[in-house]
Motif scaffolding. Structure first.
Motif, PDB file in Angstrom:
ATOM      1  N   LEU A 135       0.699  -1.255  -0.071  1.00 16.54           N
ATOM      2  CA  LEU A 135      -0.077   0.018   0.025  1.00 16.54           C
ATOM      3  C   LEU A 135       0.608   1.324   0.075  1.00 16.54           C
ATOM      4  O   LEU A 135       0.434   2.455  -0.444  1.00 16.54           O
ATOM      5  N   MET A 136       2.118   1.294   0.739  1.00 10.35           N
ATOM      6  CA  MET A 136       2.797   2.475   0.624  1.00 10.35           C
ATOM      7  C   MET A 136       3.501   2.667  -0.579  1.00 10.35           C
ATOM      8  O   MET A 136       3.653   3.845  -0.976  1.00 10.35           O
ATOM      9  N   VAL A 137       3.574   1.662  -1.684  1.00  9.80           N
ATOM     10  CA  VAL A 137       4.120   1.893  -2.728  1.00  9.80           C
ATOM     11  C   VAL A 137       3.055   2.557  -3.610  1.00  9.80           C
ATOM     12  O   VAL A 137       3.261   3.441  -4.426  1.00  9.80           O
ATOM     13  N   GLU A 138       1.966   1.918  -3.629  1.00  9.55           N
ATOM     14  CA  GLU A 138       0.673   2.671  -4.379  1.00  9.55           C
ATOM     15  C   GLU A 138       0.473   4.066  -3.714  1.00  9.55           C
ATOM     16  O   GLU A 138       0.192   4.939  -4.953  1.00  9.55           O
ATOM     17  N   MET A 139       0.575   4.339  -2.563  1.00 11.07           N
ATOM     18  CA  MET A 139       0.145   5.887  -2.074  1.00 11.07           C
ATOM     19  C   MET A 139       1.592   6.453  -2.718  1.00 11.07           C
ATOM     20  O   MET A 139       1.075   7.801  -3.055  1.00 11.07           O
ATOM     21  N   ARG A 140       2.455   6.213  -2.623  1.00 10.33           N
ATOM     22  CA  ARG A 140       3.772   6.861  -3.508  1.00 10.33           C
ATOM     23  C   ARG A 140       3.500   7.146  -4.855  1.00 10.33           C
ATOM     24  O   ARG A 140       3.744   8.294  -5.266  1.00 10.33           O
ATOM     25  N   ALA A 141       3.047   6.176  -5.553  1.00 12.59           N
ATOM     26  CA  ALA A 141       2.822   6.445  -7.069  1.00 12.59           C
ATOM     27  C   ALA A 141       1.745   7.171  -7.247  1.00 12.59           C
ATOM     28  O   ALA A 141       1.608   8.055  -8.263  1.00 12.59           O
ATOM     29  N   PHE A 142       0.674   7.049  -6.411  1.00 17.65           N
ATOM     30  CA  PHE A 142      -0.415   7.765  -6.822  1.00 17.65           C
ATOM     31  C   PHE A 142      -0.313   9.359  -6.287  1.00 17.65           C
ATOM     32  O   PHE A 142      -1.134  10.273  -6.689  1.00 17.65           O
ATOM     33  N   GLU A 143       0.529   9.620  -5.076  1.00 12.88           N
ATOM     34  CA  GLU A 143       0.702  11.030  -4.934  1.00 12.88           C
ATOM     35  C   GLU A 143       1.032  11.888  -5.919  1.00 12.88           C
ATOM     36  O   GLU A 143       0.751  13.180  -6.310  1.00 12.88           O
ATOM     37  N   ARG A 144       1.865  11.316  -7.079  1.00 10.77           N
ATOM     38  CA  ARG A 144       2.158  12.025  -8.304  1.00 10.77           C
ATOM     39  C   ARG A 144       1.014  12.293  -8.978  1.00 10.77           C
ATOM     40  O   ARG A 144       0.885  13.644  -9.769  1.00 10.77           O
ATOM     41  N   VAL A 145      -0.051  11.536  -9.051  1.00 11.28           N
ATOM     42  CA  VAL A 145      -1.397  11.919 -10.043  1.00 11.28           C
ATOM     43  C   VAL A 145      -1.806  13.164  -9.286  1.00 11.28           C
ATOM     44  O   VAL A 145      -2.598  13.925  -9.639  1.00 11.28           O
ATOM     45  N   ALA A 146      -2.157  12.788  -7.830  1.00  9.50           N
ATOM     46  CA  ALA A 146      -2.979  13.566  -6.941  1.00  9.50           C
ATOM     47  C   ALA A 146      -2.279  15.126  -6.951  1.00  9.50           C
ATOM     48  O   ALA A 146      -3.057  16.072  -7.063  1.00  9.50           O
TER      49      ALA A 146
ATOM     50  N   TRP B 272       6.319  12.565  -1.022  1.00  2.00           N
ATOM     51  CA  TRP B 272       6.712  14.094  -1.003  1.00  2.00           C
ATOM     52  C   TRP B 272       8.222  14.158  -0.903  1.00  2.00           C
ATOM     53  O   TRP B 272       9.053  15.192  -1.413  1.00  2.00           O
ATOM     54  N   THR B 273       9.060  13.201  -0.076  1.00  7.23           N
ATOM     55  CA  THR B 273      10.440  13.143  -0.190  1.00  7.23           C
ATOM     56  C   THR B 273      10.954  12.835  -1.428  1.00  7.23           C
ATOM     57  O   THR B 273      11.860  13.900  -1.965  1.00  7.23           O
ATOM     58  N   GLU B 274      10.505  12.081  -2.076  1.00  4.92           N
ATOM     59  CA  GLU B 274      11.137  11.686  -3.482  1.00  4.92           C
ATOM     60  C   GLU B 274      10.837  12.871  -4.419  1.00  4.92           C
ATOM     61  O   GLU B 274      11.898  13.071  -5.460  1.00  4.92           O
ATOM     62  N   THR B 275      10.134  13.611  -4.396  1.00  8.25           N
ATOM     63  CA  THR B 275       9.509  14.677  -5.279  1.00  8.25           C
ATOM     64  C   THR B 275      10.044  16.013  -4.865  1.00  8.25           C
ATOM     65  O   THR B 275      10.121  16.966  -5.384  1.00  8.25           O
TER      66      THR B 275
ATOM     67  N   ALA C 235      -3.731   0.847   8.468  1.00  9.95           N
ATOM     68  CA  ALA C 235      -3.998   1.352   7.146  1.00  9.95           C
ATOM     69  C   ALA C 235      -3.832   2.917   7.232  1.00  9.95           C
ATOM     70  O   ALA C 235      -3.266   3.213   6.070  1.00  9.95           O
ATOM     71  N   VAL C 236      -4.174   3.597   8.091  1.00 13.08           N
ATOM     72  CA  VAL C 236      -3.859   5.003   8.088  1.00 13.08           C
ATOM     73  C   VAL C 236      -2.159   5.156   8.048  1.00 13.08           C
ATOM     74  O   VAL C 236      -2.078   6.218   7.456  1.00 13.08           O
ATOM     75  N   ALA C 237      -1.770   4.653   8.907  1.00 14.33           N
ATOM     76  CA  ALA C 237      -0.222   4.570   9.014  1.00 14.33           C
ATOM     77  C   ALA C 237       0.431   4.503   7.669  1.00 14.33           C
ATOM     78  O   ALA C 237       1.357   4.989   7.371  1.00 14.33           O
ATOM     79  N   GLU C 238      -0.036   3.206   7.272  1.00 14.54           N
ATOM     80  CA  GLU C 238       0.600   2.997   5.672  1.00 14.54           C
ATOM     81  C   GLU C 238       0.403   4.040   4.745  1.00 14.54           C
ATOM     82  O   GLU C 238       1.160   4.414   4.029  1.00 14.54           O
ATOM     83  N   ARG C 239      -0.857   4.550   4.973  1.00 12.16           N
ATOM     84  CA  ARG C 239      -1.236   5.781   3.727  1.00 12.16           C
ATOM     85  C   ARG C 239      -0.284   7.029   3.837  1.00 12.16           C
ATOM     86  O   ARG C 239       0.205   7.723   3.019  1.00 12.16           O
ATOM     87  N   VAL C 240      -0.097   7.291   5.136  1.00  9.45           N
ATOM     88  CA  VAL C 240       0.296   8.509   5.517  1.00  9.45           C
ATOM     89  C   VAL C 240       2.114   8.356   5.236  1.00  9.45           C
ATOM     90  O   VAL C 240       2.525   9.337   4.885  1.00  9.45           O
ATOM     91  N   ARG C 241       2.453   7.224   5.560  1.00  6.28           N
ATOM     92  CA  ARG C 241       3.855   7.087   5.297  1.00  6.28           C
ATOM     93  C   ARG C 241       4.156   6.874   3.838  1.00  6.28           C
ATOM     94  O   ARG C 241       5.003   7.613   3.369  1.00  6.28           O
ATOM     95  N   GLY C 242       3.393   6.275   3.207  1.00  3.06           N
ATOM     96  CA  GLY C 242       3.487   6.438   1.702  1.00  3.06           C
ATOM     97  C   GLY C 242       3.575   7.776   1.077  1.00  3.06           C
ATOM     98  O   GLY C 242       4.212   7.928  -0.012  1.00  3.06           O
ATOM     99  N   LEU C 243       2.674   8.593   1.404  1.00  4.78           N
ATOM    100  CA  LEU C 243       2.347  10.183   1.199  1.00  4.78           C
ATOM    101  C   LEU C 243       3.555  10.807   1.406  1.00  4.78           C
ATOM    102  O   LEU C 243       4.187  11.560   0.686  1.00  4.78           O
ATOM    103  N   LEU C 244       4.386  10.506   2.842  1.00  2.00           N
ATOM    104  CA  LEU C 244       5.373  11.375   3.044  1.00  2.00           C
ATOM    105  C   LEU C 244       6.726  10.858   2.169  1.00  2.00           C
ATOM    106  O   LEU C 244       7.470  11.742   1.638  1.00  2.00           O
ATOM    107  N   GLN C 245       6.649   9.689   1.813  1.00  2.00           N
ATOM    108  CA  GLN C 245       7.838   9.127   1.045  1.00  2.00           C
ATOM    109  C   GLN C 245       7.392   9.529  -0.298  1.00  2.00           C
ATOM    110  O   GLN C 245       8.842  10.288  -0.841  1.00  2.00           O
TER     111      GLN C 245
END
Length: 507
Positions: A69-80, A308-311, A296-306
């Motif tokens: 889920l963290m990988v998915e959140m990280r990839a989807f943040e680029r779209v959002a 933001w860090t990568e971009t 689930a909340v923690a996984e989503r938030v962590r993916g979001l922060l990752q």
């Protein structure tokens, strides 16, 4: 979300996030269940919610990827982030691959709802990804409309949802029960009286009923303040590494759920707010609806922060770092709990299946079994332990025919391995059974290993069994007898090749 809602949907996004392609048969699985698959996998017969073993049987070349889920959140943040900067300024992530936003403002800016969804699809296409979009009064209806790329007329949610099967409401136990009652469409369920639905199906059924009628699933609470449920963690000094922040995320998520539970509330949305050391504030809204666990909340938030860090959203320089992290629940409503008595004593079948799959993943496929009755001549053949998720062998139907099947009464227990036994006459000689099923003498004493010797007080049989008579090496010829002893024991004995064995015990 008040007023009209617009939803953008990226098909098969979990497959895209893991690097899969439509031309390659790929399945993303979670707890041994397929959650997404590529076009090539669907062409091979793979479907969502299919068990992994069944999917691999349909498509032997299937590449299986465990969901992250963290990988998915990280990839989807680029779209959002791209949509937020080019199409509409405020949106919420329902899940990776699906997001929603109020349609009123953006549709006015872009010249109407039809132009809005066209701009959404074009903006996602700029990233090289496919997308569809839909508009409706409610987020739930808009999400279904997005799959078809249509706009539901104002006030037409209920009529548009009416032809759909009740399974789209997202409550498997309720859908199964409604289908047994002959209520197979959302429209038929919506026409039921509200008071009868509440009394018969409980709080969970009432929420689904409101959704079917095109209404807000949960009435918003009159309490507008969320300060007592908001949780914040401050980092002193500002933290630049994600590892320490990850521990704080999990603790914050647990604290948030504890506060909501204590207040008897459910949050429809969750805003994640990050305060940076240079004074900037970043935020993202996620759909919650009381369905996300703290993990689930923690996984989503962590993916979001990752993401933001990568971009490099945080930026560089000496003032770089996270000064505070806040989780703020929005659109609070009363937590009416869950009605599960109609769908199982404690858990729904779907929850039981997920738990069993989790244990099988740890201990092996045969570690979780269920009991199934079937056909057979011996008592042990009639009850089989089938690994959870496997299909029962239809060739062993209990209806038979099974020549030589033992008559009632049936034994209380069968032995995993037959126990050596002896059946003797009055003079102590072994009792034999002829080919014509004649006993050499009347049984007088029985001995079973571990139970000692006792006098025979009654007996019945013998009953012959001839299995695979056409197979010289695999054929079997035996006879069974029921024997009662003076010590209170009753046995099911079997003789094979002149030797007696204890196969089962009666009460």
């Amino acid at each position: 979300m008040d007023g009209r809602s617009v939803v953008a949907w990226l098909p098969d996004f979990p497959v895209i996030a893991c690097g899969g392609a439509d031309a390659e048969p790929v399945a993303v699985v979670d707890r041994d269940v397929v959650v997404a698959c590529s076009a090539a996998a669907r062409a091979g017969g793979v479907r969502r919610r299919m068990r992994l073993r069944s999917a691999q049987a349909c498509c032997p070349r299937l590449r299986v990827v465990e969901r992250d889920l963290m990988v998915e959140m990280r990839a989807f943040e680029r779209v959002a982030g791209h949509l937020e900067s080019t199409v509409m300024p405020r949106l919420e992530v329902i899940r990776p691959g699906l997001l929603a936003a109020p349609a009123r403002g953006p549709s006015r800016y872009w010249g109407g709802e039809e132009l809005l969804i066209g701009r959404l699809v074009a903006a996602v296409a700029e990233l090289g990804l496919p997308a569809r979009a839909g508009v409706a009064d409610r987020v739930f209806t808009a999400a279904l409309a997005a799959r078809r790329g249509v706009i539901v007329p104002v006030g037409g949610d209920a009529a548009w949802l009416a032809p759909y099967p009740v399974g789209v409401l997202g409550v498997p136990g309720l859908a199964e029960l409604l289908e047994r009652l002959g209520i197979r469409t959302v429209g038929a369920y919506a026409r039921l009286p509200t008071d009868k639905v509440s009394a018969r199906f409980g709080a969970e059924g009432l929420i689904a009923h409101r959704t079917a009628r095109g209404e807000q699933p949960r009435p918003l609470t009159v309490r507008t303040g969320t300060g007592e449920c908001t949780v914040t963690h401050r980092f002193e000094p500002a933290e630049e590494r994600l590892e320490p922040v990850a521990f704080a995320i999990k603790a914050l998520a647990d604290q948030l759920h504890d506060r909501l539970t204590a207040a008897g509330l459910v949050a429809a949305r969750l805003e994640v707010v990050v305060d940076l050391a240079d004074g900037r504030r970043l935020s993202r809204i996620m759909r919650h609806e009381g369905r996300l666990s703290s993990l689930a909340v923690a996984e989503r938030v962590r993916g979001l922060l990752q993401a933001w860090t990568e971009t490099d959203v945080f930026g560089g320089g000496p003032e770089r770092g996270i000064a505070a992290l806040t989780l703020r629940p929005e659109q609070l409503s009363g937590d009416t709990g869950r009605q599960t008595a109609l769908f199982g004593d404690r858990h729904t079948p779907e929850e039981i299946e997920r738990a069993a799959a989790r244990v099988q993943a740890i201990l092996g496929h045969k570690a979780v079994v269920r009991m199934e009755t079937g056909g057979g001549r011996a008592p042990a053949d009639r009850v089989r332990l089938v690994p959870f998720g496997d299909v029962v062998d239809a060739r062993r139907d209990a209806g038979g025919p099974w020549p030589g099947r033992l008559p009632a009464p049936h034994p209380a227990a069968t032995f995993p391995e037959q126990l050596p036994a002896q059946l003797g006459d009055a003079s102590g000689r072994p009792v034999a059974v002829s080919g014509r099923l004649a006993l050499s003498a009347a049984p007088a004493q029985v001995t079973v290993e571990g139970y000692g010797q006792a006098a025979v007080t009654g007996w019945a049989g013998p009953w012959p069994v001839l299995e695979r008579w056409w197979d010289r090496d695999g054929g079997r010829r035996i006879a069974r007898m029921q024997v009662t002893a003076a010590d209170g024991h009753a046995w099911l004995l079997v003789i094979e090749q002149g030797r007696w064995w204890a196969e089962a015990h009666y009460g």
